[in-house]
Design a protein around this motif. Sequence first.
Motif, PDB file in Angstrom:
ATOM      1  N   GLU A 103       9.739  -7.052   0.929  1.00  0.00           N
ATOM      2  CA  GLU A 103       8.880  -6.269   1.813  1.00  0.00           C
ATOM      3  C   GLU A 103       8.364  -5.023   1.099  1.00  0.00           C
ATOM      4  O   GLU A 103       9.071  -4.378   0.320  1.00  0.00           O
ATOM      5  CB  GLU A 103       9.674  -5.859   3.057  1.00  0.00           C
ATOM      6  N   HIS A 105       6.098  -1.312   1.852  1.00  0.00           N
ATOM      7  CA  HIS A 105       5.610  -0.356   2.840  1.00  0.00           C
ATOM      8  C   HIS A 105       4.272   0.192   2.358  1.00  0.00           C
ATOM      9  O   HIS A 105       4.011   0.265   1.151  1.00  0.00           O
ATOM     10  CB  HIS A 105       6.619   0.763   3.049  1.00  0.00           C
ATOM     11  N   ASP A 108       4.063   2.690  -0.352  1.00  0.00           N
ATOM     12  CA  ASP A 108       4.399   2.219  -1.700  1.00  0.00           C
ATOM     13  C   ASP A 108       3.170   1.916  -2.538  1.00  0.00           C
ATOM     14  O   ASP A 108       3.234   1.941  -3.770  1.00  0.00           O
ATOM     15  CB  ASP A 108       5.258   0.951  -1.624  1.00  0.00           C
ATOM     16  N   VAL A 173       0.991  -5.986   2.445  1.00  0.00           N
ATOM     17  CA  VAL A 173       1.817  -5.125   3.291  1.00  0.00           C
ATOM     18  C   VAL A 173       1.709  -5.603   4.730  1.00  0.00           C
ATOM     19  O   VAL A 173       0.616  -5.642   5.301  1.00  0.00           O
ATOM     20  CB  VAL A 173       1.356  -3.658   3.191  1.00  0.00           C
ATOM     21  N   VAL A 175       2.758  -4.869   8.624  1.00  0.00           N
ATOM     22  CA  VAL A 175       3.166  -3.729   9.434  1.00  0.00           C
ATOM     23  C   VAL A 175       3.381  -4.182  10.876  1.00  0.00           C
ATOM     24  O   VAL A 175       2.798  -5.170  11.340  1.00  0.00           O
ATOM     25  CB  VAL A 175       2.106  -2.602   9.390  1.00  0.00           C
ATOM     26  N   ALA A 181      -0.911   2.026  11.022  1.00  0.00           N
ATOM     27  CA  ALA A 181      -1.229   1.865   9.606  1.00  0.00           C
ATOM     28  C   ALA A 181      -2.602   2.442   9.290  1.00  0.00           C
ATOM     29  O   ALA A 181      -2.801   3.062   8.233  1.00  0.00           O
ATOM     30  CB  ALA A 181      -1.166   0.392   9.219  1.00  0.00           C
TER      31      ALA A 181
END
Length: 262
Positions: A103, A105, A108, A173, A175, A181
């Motif tokens: 995973e 985020h 990142d 990614v 979410v 986001a």
Amino acid sequence: MAKRGEKSNLRGRAGRMQGGRGSGRASTGAVRLWGRHAVEAALMNPQRQHRKLWATREGIASLDGELPADFPLEYAEVADLGRLVARDAPHQGLVLECAPLEELHLADVLDSQPMRPVVVLDQVTDPHNVGAILRSAAAFDACALVTQDRHAPPESGVVAKSASGALEIVPWVRVVNLARALEELAEAGYWRLGLAGEADATLGDALPAGPVAFVLGAEGEGMRQNIAGHCDALCRLPISAAMESLNVSNAAAIALYAAAAR
């Protein structure tokens, strides 16, 4: 990846190769990938944990690299490989079982090179479309693909095959809250540009000079109202009136090209 005529080690995480990038949280358990581009890219990705490769001898010969001597490899016939994957899947003599990518985020992937675009998909569920969008994102050096966790396809062989290796290149990614986001993207300095056929402005008029996040909705339904409300501007592609709309993967490719050509 080695140049033609050269042989590199296809070692993945076991070989601690450098320079690869993971992409998103996928389905739980094992993932099976097939086809030369998808399998070769996964073998070269240091973020992948490989479990087993089934292959024909011709399939192994097609790889642009060499497997380590201790790699879990089993030679198989074409018919046997066909039973390991989806019906009529074009496996090209290669089927790789591996663990899902770890995973990621959003924070990142937003820290470096903010001029690279981000692609945000609102409930685009067709794995072929998501794979094609990943391929375009890799071609035009996008920073990441962002989708909602529940309303997007899992990491799979179909996505990987359609992405033609880009699943291993573009960070994906997932979410829980897509609106949040988009708020995070705004806080990071991205102009959130939603593509909507009913918009007055065209893509060329609305495209900013700075960092941009393209937001695209599912075909037919388009973006949900709440997601459109979290965009800084809406725009449309200047297509002919003879055609109502474009496939979402084509629209994403055009938007990414426009950003690259600024």
